[in-house]
Write a protein that holds these residues in place. Structure first.
Motif, PDB file in Angstrom:
ATOM      1  N   ARG A 150      -8.963   3.863  11.387  1.00 18.01           N
ATOM      2  CA  ARG A 150      -8.196   2.903  10.583  1.00 18.01           C
ATOM      3  C   ARG A 150      -8.867   2.677   9.228  1.00 18.01           C
ATOM      4  O   ARG A 150      -8.196   2.545   8.210  1.00 18.01           O
ATOM      5  CB  ARG A 150      -8.068   1.593  11.357  1.00 18.01           C
ATOM      6  CG  ARG A 150      -6.720   0.945  11.155  1.00 18.01           C
ATOM      7  CD  ARG A 150      -6.560  -0.260  12.035  1.00 18.01           C
ATOM      8  NE  ARG A 150      -7.716  -1.153  11.941  1.00 18.01           N
ATOM      9  CZ  ARG A 150      -7.752  -2.356  12.480  1.00 18.01           C
ATOM     10  NH1 ARG A 150      -6.718  -2.803  13.159  1.00 18.01           N
ATOM     11  NH2 ARG A 150      -8.813  -3.121  12.363  1.00 18.01           N
ATOM     12  N   ARG A 206      -8.208   5.556   7.023  1.00 20.28           N
ATOM     13  CA  ARG A 206      -6.825   5.461   6.560  1.00 20.28           C
ATOM     14  C   ARG A 206      -6.715   4.442   5.407  1.00 20.28           C
ATOM     15  O   ARG A 206      -6.097   4.719   4.381  1.00 20.28           O
ATOM     16  CB  ARG A 206      -5.915   5.036   7.720  1.00 20.28           C
ATOM     17  CG  ARG A 206      -4.465   4.848   7.307  1.00 20.28           C
ATOM     18  CD  ARG A 206      -3.589   4.412   8.484  1.00 20.28           C
ATOM     19  NE  ARG A 206      -2.234   4.163   8.011  1.00 20.28           N
ATOM     20  CZ  ARG A 206      -1.318   5.125   7.860  1.00 20.28           C
ATOM     21  NH1 ARG A 206      -1.612   6.360   8.178  1.00 20.28           N
ATOM     22  NH2 ARG A 206      -0.108   4.838   7.385  1.00 20.28           N
ATOM     23  N   ALA A 207      -7.384   3.322   5.592  1.00 17.54           N
ATOM     24  CA  ALA A 207      -7.338   2.286   4.545  1.00 17.54           C
ATOM     25  C   ALA A 207      -7.944   2.810   3.250  1.00 17.54           C
ATOM     26  O   ALA A 207      -7.423   2.569   2.149  1.00 17.54           O
ATOM     27  CB  ALA A 207      -8.070   1.039   5.020  1.00 17.54           C
ATOM     28  N   ARG A 255       1.437   2.732   0.156  1.00 23.63           N
ATOM     29  CA  ARG A 255       1.827   1.621   1.023  1.00 23.63           C
ATOM     30  C   ARG A 255       1.167   1.754   2.402  1.00 23.63           C
ATOM     31  O   ARG A 255       0.864   2.835   2.859  1.00 23.63           O
ATOM     32  CB  ARG A 255       3.353   1.639   1.229  1.00 23.63           C
ATOM     33  CG  ARG A 255       4.173   1.179   0.051  1.00 23.63           C
ATOM     34  CD  ARG A 255       5.598   1.715   0.190  1.00 23.63           C
ATOM     35  NE  ARG A 255       6.095   1.587   1.556  1.00 23.63           N
ATOM     36  CZ  ARG A 255       7.029   0.688   1.942  1.00 23.63           C
ATOM     37  NH1 ARG A 255       7.564  -0.115   1.046  1.00 23.63           N
ATOM     38  NH2 ARG A 255       7.427   0.626   3.189  1.00 23.63           N
ATOM     39  N   ASP A 256       1.044   0.635   3.097  1.00 23.28           N
ATOM     40  CA  ASP A 256       0.377   0.617   4.403  1.00 23.28           C
ATOM     41  C   ASP A 256       1.038   1.544   5.413  1.00 23.28           C
ATOM     42  O   ASP A 256       0.378   2.110   6.271  1.00 23.28           O
ATOM     43  CB  ASP A 256       0.375  -0.811   4.982  1.00 23.28           C
ATOM     44  CG  ASP A 256      -0.700  -1.662   4.323  1.00 23.28           C
ATOM     45  OD1 ASP A 256      -1.487  -1.106   3.531  1.00 23.28           O
ATOM     46  OD2 ASP A 256      -0.731  -2.873   4.591  1.00 23.28           O
ATOM     47  N   ASP A 257       2.349   1.644   5.347  1.00 19.09           N
ATOM     48  CA  ASP A 257       3.040   2.433   6.366  1.00 19.09           C
ATOM     49  C   ASP A 257       3.262   3.882   5.922  1.00 19.09           C
ATOM     50  O   ASP A 257       4.058   4.595   6.506  1.00 19.09           O
ATOM     51  CB  ASP A 257       4.376   1.778   6.728  1.00 19.09           C
ATOM     52  CG  ASP A 257       5.294   1.680   5.512  1.00 19.09           C
ATOM     53  OD1 ASP A 257       4.840   2.008   4.400  1.00 19.09           O
ATOM     54  OD2 ASP A 257       6.462   1.281   5.689  1.00 19.09           O
ATOM     55  N   LEU A 284      -5.441   5.196   1.687  1.00 23.61           N
ATOM     56  CA  LEU A 284      -4.298   4.493   1.105  1.00 23.61           C
ATOM     57  C   LEU A 284      -4.698   3.777  -0.189  1.00 23.61           C
ATOM     58  O   LEU A 284      -3.948   3.769  -1.171  1.00 23.61           O
ATOM     59  CB  LEU A 284      -3.721   3.487   2.114  1.00 23.61           C
ATOM     60  CG  LEU A 284      -3.132   4.107   3.386  1.00 23.61           C
ATOM     61  CD1 LEU A 284      -2.651   3.010   4.328  1.00 23.61           C
ATOM     62  CD2 LEU A 284      -1.991   5.072   3.062  1.00 23.61           C
ATOM     63  N   GLN A 285      -5.890   3.228  -0.169  1.00 19.92           N
ATOM     64  CA  GLN A 285      -6.346   2.533  -1.363  1.00 19.92           C
ATOM     65  C   GLN A 285      -6.557   3.528  -2.511  1.00 19.92           C
ATOM     66  O   GLN A 285      -6.136   3.306  -3.638  1.00 19.92           O
ATOM     67  CB  GLN A 285      -7.642   1.786  -1.065  1.00 19.92           C
ATOM     68  CG  GLN A 285      -8.125   0.954  -2.245  1.00 19.92           C
ATOM     69  CD  GLN A 285      -9.444   0.271  -1.943  1.00 19.92           C
ATOM     70  OE1 GLN A 285     -10.248   0.762  -1.157  1.00 19.92           O
ATOM     71  NE2 GLN A 285      -9.660  -0.871  -2.571  1.00 19.92           N
TER      72      GLN A 285
END
Lengths: 913, 283
Positions: free
Chosen positions: A701, A704-705, A714-716, A708-709
């Motif tokens: 996770r 993933r964060a 977007r989160d999804d 994404l950052q």
């Protein structure tokens, strides 16, 4: 005709090609294949024809290569596991083994494959009975055989396609084991499979007595008198401390005994030299004097007034005591309106009997040491070996090999100190593999238990009080004795609501092999007593045994015997409920069978429940997982949870994959190399899915964060990795544009999980575990009452696993664990000095295992990754008491002294009158 | 380094044995388990290549000849009359398939374990041992050949070349029961073999062999019971003829596998069962 011939030349056909070797005529074919020809797919488990791991085809027929001498090979045809695949593509049988989960640790797999191949050539569509006859000569300790039999039967037909999981859907999928292909190809590398070519061989000199004084003579003169021997190692050669142990404050075991040996097989010296020299040595002239002394072989003897202290600093021979107390059991037991049952039980030493004996190699690189060996605990090995060697922990590198079964015993050091010392002193690489007798005599065992327990219930069948006292033979050294003594009081209640409870345990030193960790840490023994007493209690209050358990099973919100209250995740009731259809059907069928029987054969059905805490008991227990992307697009998972066959390589990857959002096949795993991979703790205490899995979830996770950052997505967003191009939704990034860190990562996450627990107070009250696994088994047996022989007809096993990350792997755990439970119940007992081989020490064969039906209950745990709980040890605990209860249902007799061998069962039936 | 000699002919093997007390290596299933963790130090005579000693034949003189190197798998695959069924059942119980493929009938006899699976049915079949030596060949009844645990009358200069089994010349049946604490790969607690032959034109039993293993230092025949059976009608409940006194030759011991008392009782139970099976097969 040749006399005194040092070597012969034999020419034979090996896997379809001509082979020619010059070798000793009496050399075992296993050695010819493994050492002379480098074909290490053929495994050595016993060198005595007892395990079948070395099965090859000689002129088309299965034989144990360990008993075929090279001198007979001339003109013969030999086929090994290496000959099955074509260009690395597995044949139909190998594919079936992979797909159906028939290979767990993989050490018996080559022998199974070759035995099955011989059958299938003769008979392409064998019946189950024919398959069992063909495999009856190969032992497996992991799988319980079911999936192996299924794979052989499936090999002639169409196999199911490999399960594929889209990103985010790996958890719950029956994916092929990610490390399975080498296991079925025979290319997996176990402890003795890849020693450096020039490695010296180490051979240990061991005590022939249970207890003796020892005096070494002039070993240096002896060495000089034996040309080729490079070193004789003794306690004097140890640069650090001559002491090790898995629980540092209690470490007490010497690498080499100096003056006294406390168990038969204790090491006093090690001889190092070329294999041909060391293996040929006759050690009868080794300069050592043994003076045998009276040995304390049972806790009764060791606790007797005036008994000699095994360790002077532990007078009375008590290593540790354990206690959990809740309510006022004395008052409950003395009440008038209750029903009381009590009993005294005994169990013996149980040997892990993994088919891979301890093995490995080591080399010195400057002032560092590298040790490659089979292990369940790389960082613990590192730290303890470093202390022995007087080195900083970072100066020792542990490279775990594939592990051919562990079950708890490979948590402790075995070959590592000898290898380290040999490599250090000689400066040359060193290797060793324990012989089967050496493995059995010297490594840890399950603790023998002597248990007395009393349980009372109200007349309407509610538990009112329980007392339990367990004495555990912990052997000569501490090992995991304290863990057993502490786990048993927490668990001896079973998964039930007890208003009043006291459990005391004591671990007692004797002059036996050290007792240590074995799947369940004492709980299988305590469950035998508690769960069989519950059946007597159910009878006494007139309740069906399953109904009695349901009436008392814990629920969310009720306190355990340590006062811990779970708001969620207490799945025992669901397990019992899941068994109800099987239970009712089987009980009715057994009753009908018995009504029609002349009494010679009787059937019975028994049930038993279980709970088992995941992770260390009230102790820190962290796992760390690192996952990251490299500039070339490689997705690297540093997976430090050693896979001993249970499947952590696969399960941890599935969890991390879903947390990250990329498919499993994108991952490249780096194993538990202590130079490269963070500490994921030991493979023990059913903690890897729960603890390391949670760390993998957090790390996935976090990565993933970070992605994404970095991509400002977007989160999804859906992730996609295409070469070096990383996409998140409609954003993308070329990984080669990022700066790599020292380890080559351009994006990385590292997360640690330590399950929340709270210490136990002086009465054992507290929160020992963040989660428990729950389960129950129904056993159906048939008893030959005239001979006392028990046949298990079926096991139905319900387990609350929280979330089944890989159902195939969990079934494999259930089938294999219940096989060990069956062995505990019916046949296994290690007697030091007497049963140090696999023909006197019996483990179940393919012919002993019935159908095992697994029912997976998924009551998610709040802490576990995707709700998952531990399963590794849980699976073994209810089997033995369920079988004993079934024998009682069939015959009216309860066997309280294990194993329930034919003579014991028959004697009990006769004693019933 | 152990001396090693691979014989190409029986004569060559006998010549070698006449010179020196070699340990004989055939299937390897006893020699190698005894050498775990260390080299073989005895001088070894390798007879595994003597193909003349392998196979089962019916001889003109009314004997069945089982060559010394016949493996247990060979026995299983051989086309033999029903009274060999007990021997075949025993063949299936000698270790696992791997042991049956390599292990030889003569090896099982010469190893002389009290728990030798093959010895029990062979004894019940009245087998004799053909022992060859420099001075020729002698034939000795199996129960005389094995004198104790790991002891036989074979002299250092001798080689067992065959097992000889008389053909009773009458229809026969047989059974073998092995009791152990697990299935496959198990050393028995007790085992029994029964061989019964009836008169060709009636149900009268004309020959009976009953042997019990793992209940005495050497497998024993129950001669008293055999005598009673020989008088019997095959249609009668033969199992009831087995009486306590018939088991007097047994002298079981307590060991890790079972108690002596259990063995004694189990032997009787197994004999009754085997008799019952044979009776049904004969009827």
């Amino acid at each position: 005709m040749t006399f005194d011939s040092p070597a012969v030349t034999v020419a034979f056909t090996l896997n379809g090609r001509p082979a020619r070797v010059v070798t000793q005529p009496l050399r075992r074919l296993t050695q010819v294949l493994r050492e002379d020809l480098g074909l290490r797919g053929t495994k050595v488990g016993c060198d005595a024809g007892d395990c079948g791991a070395c099965t090859v085809l000689l002129d088309g027929e299965p034989v144990c290569a360990c008993m075929v001498h090279a001198g007979r090979l001339d003109g013969a045809t030999v086929e090994t596991v290496e000959g099955l695949a074509r260009d690395g593509v597995p044949d139909a049988l190998q594919s079936a083994f992979l797909r159906l989960g028939a290979a767990q640790c993989g050490i018996c797999t080559p022998g199974m494959l070759m035995s099955a191949s011989a059958l299938l050539r003769r008979n392409a569509r064998p019946t189950e009975a024919e398959v069992k006859d063909a495999l009856g000569g190969v032992l497996c300790r992991c799988t319980g055989y079911s999936k192996i039999v299924q794979a052989v039967m499936a090999a002639g037909g169409a196999l199911p396609e490999a399960a594929r999981a889209e990103a985010g859907q790996a958890v719950g999928a029956r994916l092929d084991r990610v490390d399975g292909l080498p296991k079925v190809l025979g290319t997996d590398l176990f402890g003795d499979d890849f020693p450096p070519a020039d490695a010296l061989t180490v051979r240990v000199v061991r005590s022939p007595h249970h207890h003796c004084a020892v005096k070494l003579g002039d070993v240096e003169s002896w060495r000089r008198a034996h040309p080729g021997v490079e070193a004789v190692l003794t306690a004097d050669d140890i640069p650090g401390r001559n002491c090790f142990g898995v629980i540092p404050p209690l470490a007490d075991q010497p690498v080499f005994a100096r003056t006294r040996c406390r168990f038969k097989g204790e090491a006093v010296a090690a001889i190092v030299g070329p294999a041909a020299v060391v293996e040929a040595l006759d050690l009868s002239d080794f300069p050592v004097t043994w003076t045998e002394k009276p040995a304390l072989l049972t806790p009764e003897a060791a606790l007797a007034e005036g008994a000699e202290a095994v360790h002077p600093e532990r007078p009375g021979n008590v290593l540790v005591r354990g206690l959990v107390r809740r309510g006022e059991p004395e008052t409950a037991l003395a009440a008038d309106d209750v029903v009381t049952v009590s009993g005294t039980y005994s169990t013996g030493f149980i040997e892990h009997a993994y088919i891979e004996p301890e093995a490995g190699w080591a080399r010195r690189i400057g002032d560092r040491l590298e040790i490659a060996a089979c292990t369940q605990a790389p960082y613990m090995d590192r730290d303890d070996t470093a202390a022995i060697m007087g080195l900083a922990p970072e100066a020792v590198r542990i490279l775990p090999t594939s592990v051919g079964g562990g079950f708890g015993s490979k948590l402790d050091l075995s070959v590592q100190p000898y290898l380290a010392l040999a490599a250090w002193v000689t400066g040359k690489p060193a290797r060793m593999a324990y012989t089967r007798p050496e493995s059995m005599a010297t490594t840890t065992k399950r603790h023998p238990a002597r248990i007395t327990a009393t349980v009372v219930a109200t007349r309407d069948g509610k538990l009112a009080g329980m007392t339990f006292h367990g004495t555990f033979n912990t052997g000569a050294y501490a090992s995991w004795g304290p863990t057993v003594a502490n786990r048993v009081p927490v668990h001896a209640s079973g998964p039930y609501l007890h208003p009043a409870y006291e459990c005391r345990s004591v671990a007692v030193h004797t002059h036996c092999a050290p007792a240590g960790a074995f799947r369940g840490f004492g709980v299988p023994q305590s469950a035998v007593a508690q769960e069989t007493l519950f059946d007597e209690l159910a009878d006494a209050v007139g309740l069906d045994p399953l109904e009695f358990r349901l009436r008392n099973a814990l629920t969310n919100g009720q306190p355990t015997v340590t006062g811990q209250v779970f708001a969620q995740g207490v799945g025992i009731r669901a397990c019992f409920e899941a068994l109800r259809p099987a239970w009712e059907k089987a009980r009715a069928a057994a009753d009908a069978f018995n009504a029609a029987s002349d009494g010679r054969t009787r059937r019975g059905v028994g049930v038993a429940g279980m709970w088992y805490g995941c992770g260390n008991t009230s102790l820190p227990n962290p796992s760390t997982i690192r996952v990251g992307l490299k500039a070339d697009g490689t997705l690297v998972l540093h997976q430090g949870a050693v896979d001993i066959g249970q499947g952590s390589n696969t399960v941890i990857t599935q969890i991390c994959a879903d947390a990250l959002g990329l498919p499993v096949e994108r991952f490249t795993l780096v194993g538990a190399d202590t130079d490269a991979t963070p500490d994921a703790g030991k493979t023990s205490a059913s903690r890897q899915t729960f603890v390391t899995g949670k760390a993998a979830f957090l790390a996935g996770r976090a990565l993933r964060a970070a992605i994404l950052q970095r991509l400002n997505a977007r989160d999804d967003s859906r992730l996609d990795l295409d070469g070096t191009c990383l996409r998140a939704g409609d954003r993308e990034l070329d990984l080669t544009t990022l700066e790599a860190d020292a380890n080559g990562f351009v994006l990385k996450a590292e997360e640690t999980f330590d399950p929340p627990t709270a210490p136990l107070d002086e009465n054992g009250q507290g929160e020992p575990y963040a989660a428990f696994g729950w389960g129950a088994h129904v056993a159906e047996v048939e008893v030959d009452t005239e001979l006392g022989r028990v046949f298990v007809r079926k096991l139905t096993c319900a387990h609350d696993v929280g979330r089944a990350v890989n159902p195939t792997l969990i079934e494999g755990q259930v089938e294999g664990g219940s096989a060990q439970g069956l062995g505990l119940a019916l046949m296994e007992e290690f007697i030091p000095g007497r049963t140090e081989n696999l023909h006197d020490y019996l483990i179940p064969t393919v012919g002993d295992m019935p159908e095992v039906e697994t029912i997976l209950v998924e009551d998610p745990d709040a802490h576990g990754p995707y709700g998952a709980k531990g399963i590794g040890e849980q699976v073994l605990i209810p089997t033995a008491p369920a079988i004993l209860n079934a024998i009682r249902h069939a015959t009216g007799v309860l066997i309280r002294d294990l194993p329930a061998t034919p003579d014991r069962v028959r004697a009990a039936i006769k004693g019933r009158g | 380094m152990a001396e090693y000699l691979r014989a190409r002919t029986v004569d060559e093997a006998l010549e070698a044995l006449a010179r020196k007390p070699f340990r004989i290596l055939a299937g390897g299933t006893d020699v190698y388990p005894a050498a775990v963790g260390g080299p073989i130090r005895d001088p070894i005579l390798d007879i595994s290549g003597l193909s003349a000693l392998r196979g089962i034949t019916r001889e003109a003189d009314g004997y069945w000849r089982i060559g010394a190197l016949t493996t247990w798998t060979d026995v299983l695959r051989a086309d033999l009359p029903p009274w060999f069924d007990g021997l075949k059942l025993a063949a299936r119980e000698v270790g696992g398939v791997q042991i049956q493929t390599a292990g030889t009938v003569a090896g099982n006899v010469c190893n002389a374990s009290p728990a030798a699976d093959g010895v029990v049915p062979l004894m019940a079949m009245d087998a004799a041992v053909e022992v060859s030596g420099a001075d020729g060949t002698r034939v000795e009844p199996l129960d005389a050949f094995i004198t104790g645990p790991r002891r036989t009358t074979r002299q250092p200069g001798e080689l067992v070349t065959a097992l000889l089994i008389p053909d009773a010349g009458a229809p026969g049946v047989s059974d073998f029961l092995k009791l152990g604490a697990r299935h496959y790969l198990v050393i028995s607690i007790a085992m029994v073999a029964v061989v019964l032959h009836r008169a060709p034109e009636s149900r009268r039993i004309v020959r009976a062999g009953v042997a019990v293993g793992s209940c005495s230092p050497v497998a024993r025949r129950l001669r008293g019971l055999e005598a009673v059976l020989c008088e019997a009608d095959a249609g009668a409940p033969l199992e009831d003829l087995a009486q306590e006194n018939h088991f007097a030759p047994l002298s079981p011991i307590d060991d890790v596998r079972a108690t002596a008392g259990y063995r004694r009782e189990a032997a009787r139970t197994l004999v009754r069962r085997a008799l019952s099976t044979c009776r049904e097969a004969l009827a």
